[in-house]
Design a protein around this motif. Structure first.
Motif, mmCIF file in Angstrom:
data_model
loop_
_atom_site.group_PDB
_atom_site.id
_atom_site.type_symbol
_atom_site.label_atom_id
_atom_site.label_comp_id
_atom_site.label_asym_id
_atom_site.label_seq_id
_atom_site.Cartn_x
_atom_site.Cartn_y
_atom_site.Cartn_z
ATOM 1 N N ASN A 1 40.647 14.931 9.059
ATOM 2 C CA ASN A 1 40.601 14.624 7.631
ATOM 3 C C ASN A 1 41.793 13.795 7.176
ATOM 4 O OD1 ASN A 1 38.231 16.040 7.408
ATOM 5 N ND2 ASN A 1 39.177 17.899 6.616
ATOM 6 N N ASP A 2 42.825 13.717 8.016
ATOM 7 C CA ASP A 2 43.998 12.912 7.707
ATOM 8 C C ASP A 2 43.859 11.529 8.353
ATOM 9 O OD1 ASP A 2 46.465 11.962 6.961
ATOM 10 O OD2 ASP A 2 47.577 13.135 8.435
ATOM 11 N N ASP A 3 42.988 10.716 7.784
ATOM 12 C CA ASP A 3 42.768 9.339 8.249
ATOM 13 C C ASP A 3 42.345 9.306 9.721
ATOM 14 O OD1 ASP A 3 42.625 6.579 7.830
ATOM 15 O OD2 ASP A 3 44.688 6.263 8.507
ATOM 16 N N GLN B 1 40.520 30.686 14.294
ATOM 17 C CA GLN B 1 40.196 30.060 13.008
ATOM 18 C C GLN B 1 41.318 29.131 12.559
ATOM 19 O OE1 GLN B 1 37.207 30.264 11.231
ATOM 20 N NE2 GLN B 1 38.188 28.562 10.164
ATOM 21 N N ASP B 2 42.568 29.558 12.731
ATOM 22 C CA ASP B 2 43.681 28.674 12.359
ATOM 23 C C ASP B 2 43.664 27.395 13.192
ATOM 24 O OD1 ASP B 2 44.529 30.416 10.461
ATOM 25 O OD2 ASP B 2 46.301 31.126 11.551
ATOM 26 N N TRP B 3 43.376 27.555 14.478
ATOM 27 C CA TRP B 3 43.311 26.385 15.374
ATOM 28 C C TRP B 3 42.193 25.443 14.948
ATOM 29 C CZ3 TRP B 3 39.021 25.379 18.493
ATOM 30 C CH2 TRP B 3 39.156 24.268 19.352
ATOM 31 N N LYS B 4 41.035 26.009 14.614
ATOM 32 C CA LYS B 4 39.906 25.189 14.159
ATOM 33 C C LYS B 4 40.281 24.420 12.891
ATOM 34 C CE LYS B 4 35.216 25.571 12.284
ATOM 35 N NZ LYS B 4 34.092 26.483 11.951
ATOM 36 N N ASP B 5 40.948 25.077 11.959
ATOM 37 C CA ASP B 5 41.351 24.423 10.713
ATOM 38 C C ASP B 5 42.289 23.243 10.997
ATOM 39 O OD1 ASP B 5 39.854 26.249 9.310
ATOM 40 O OD2 ASP B 5 41.563 27.528 8.781
#
Length: 492
Positions: free
Chosen positions: A379-381, A368-372
């Motif tokens: 999401n960062d450009d 889950q951390d990796w997916k995030d």
């Protein structure tokens, strides 16, 4: 909750020169316009890189659940050459002794073929300049009625100084001051017709020899290049829409003129977020046909060029492009593409291995951390290089799990597999060509063996065997090329 509501996207707005939180005009919907090609020659590599970047952005918005209307035009009239009197399509038609629409058809087909080979999604709408002559004439009439354009000898020009005097800001996107615009204006054909040298054409009077021409209230002529994008973007996306994209070379004057034209018609800024891709270089030098430092996308795929040592698949080239941020300069070279090819193969091998992994009751890695982190990168450009670095973290996961050194639960394996598929195939637009790559690898091995045999034959002055290897490969559609760095091959 919809997926797009749980993600905060920041994108770099060329208008403000800063990253901004993306807020669409209408919740859940996005309007995006990208300047398309002028179809008078084969689509060049810089175009492909720009369109590939916006294809990736389009794909990501779709994945997040947005309804996207993506408009990318075809310029099939009105793109003026440096003499400001002839458009490029008419010029090419005269050179090739063809009708202009034959030129348009020939190179539009090439454009679509190349994009299909690189696995592009088609835009929602692909309008043409010639299909919107009436709308362009109507826009010119509106700008004239608002006092910001004037007719001169059958042509119509946008009055830049008057536009600025009435509150406009010509130069707001490119951050150019009017004095700079004036000093950099070249002496071109038609300048005597203008009130001011920086005024640009909305409509040009057609000379008798001009092939592409249409009737208008000001006489027979053709539209200026900038006007078509103003007309088509606002027709299909509204007077104000979310995103306008293109290569950074279009920022001035093309996009600057678009803003001025739209504000002259509607008194509103047409676009909330302007996005621009950076340039391409080849072997660290500016690409130029005149110097020979130039290569077409099809030549990369076929290997029929004197610049790269071998042919590269469309998947490898796309992966290579995604390894650079869309706002970064990207340099093509054989070494860089060969390195990307190895990485691409490792990624595809991991995708194939995912379905063969065994599971346990618990996981030794936090999926889950990796997916995030993957979503955080996009999401960062739309930071595809960072995303790819996270994907290669997953490649390591897969390999150590495959070797039995780590464990993964069934639910985490499903999460890992689904996330990998989303970002590798749906967002980056790569195609799983593991089998094809394996075949390519075997072909490379066999070809290297034959090239070595031929070299030994030539060293031993066994010209008959050397010629036999070359000629029989040619009959199979494989061409050998001898160069200063050795022998390479291309498959026809």
């Amino acid at each position: 909750m919809e997926l797009y509501n749980s993600n905060s996207i920041k994108l770099y707005n060329s208008l403000t020169k800063s990253k901004e939180t993306f807020e669409p005009l209408n919740e859940g919907m996005i309007g995006m316009y990208v300047c398309g090609p002028t179809v008078y020659s084969n689509v060049h590599l810089g175009n492909v890189r720009t369109f590939m970047s916006f294809d990736m952005i389009y794909r990501y918005f779709l994945h997040l659940g947005y309804k996207v209307r993506y408009v990318r035009n075809i310029t099939d009239a009105g793109h003026l050459t440096d003499d400001d009197s002839e458009d490029k399509i008419s010029t090419k038609a005269r050179l090739e002794k063809l009708e202009p629409m034959e030129i348009v058809q020939k190179y539009t087909v090439d454009f679509h073929d190349i994009l299909k080979r690189f696995n592009f999604l088609p835009p929602s709408i692909e309008p043409t300049a010639t299909g919107h002559i009436v709308e362009q004439i109507e826009a010119i009439e509106e700008i004239i009625s608002n006092g910001l354009a004037y007719e001169s000898n059958g042509s119509v020009y946008f009055d830049v100084l008057k536009y600025n005097e009435q509150g406009g800001d010509y130069g707001m996107l490119s951050k150019r001051k009017m004095d700079e615009v004036i000093s950099n204006t070249r002496t071109l054909d038609g300048q005597a017709e203008k009130k001011n040298p920086q005024d640009f054409a909305l409509w040009k009077k057609a000379n008798p020899e001009h092939i592409m021409r249409w009737p208008s209230p000001w006489g027979v002529g053709f539209p200026g290049w900038h006007l078509e994008c103003t007309v088509m973007s606002t027709k299909y996306l509204g007077e104000t829409f979310d995103i306008h994209g293109g290569g950074m070379d279009l920022k001035f004057p093309h996009h600057e003129c678009e803003i001025a034209q739209s504000k002259a018609c509607t008194n509103t800024n047409p676009v909330n977020y302007w996005m621009h891709t950076n340039m391409l270089t080849l072997n660290s030098q500016k690409m130029s046909k005149s110097t020979g430092n130039s290569i077409l996308p099809g030549e990369i795929l076929s290997g029929d060029n004197d610049i790269l040592r071998k042919a590269f698949s469309a998947g490898v080239v796309r992966f290579f492009c995604m390894q650079a941020h869309y706002r970064s300069i990207l340099d093509f070279s054989s070494d860089a593409l060969e390195a990307s090819e190895k990485g691409f193969q490792k990624l595809m091998e991991a995708m194939t291995s995912l379905k063969d992994l065994t599971t346990s009751n618990s996981s030794s890695v936090n999926i889950q951390d990796w997916k995030d982190k993957c979503y955080g990168a996009m999401n960062d450009d739309f930071n595809t290089p960072i995303l790819i670095s996270h994907l290669f973290e997953a490649v390591k996961f897969v390999n150590v799990i495959k070797e039995g050194k780590e464990t993964i639960s069934k639910s985490d394996l499903e999460l890992l597999s689904n996330t990998m598929r989303i970002f590798v195939f749906d967002v980056l637009g790569l195609e799983n060509s593991t089998n094809g790559d394996a075949s390519d690898s075997k072909l490379d091995g066999v070809m290297q063996m034959l090239i070595d045999m031929r070299k030994d034959a030539r060293d031993n002055k066994d010209w008959a065997l050397s010629d036999k290897i070359r000629d029989e490969l040619a009959e199979l559609g494989i061409q050998l090329k001898d160069g200063k760095d050795g022998t390479t091959f291309s498959v026809n």
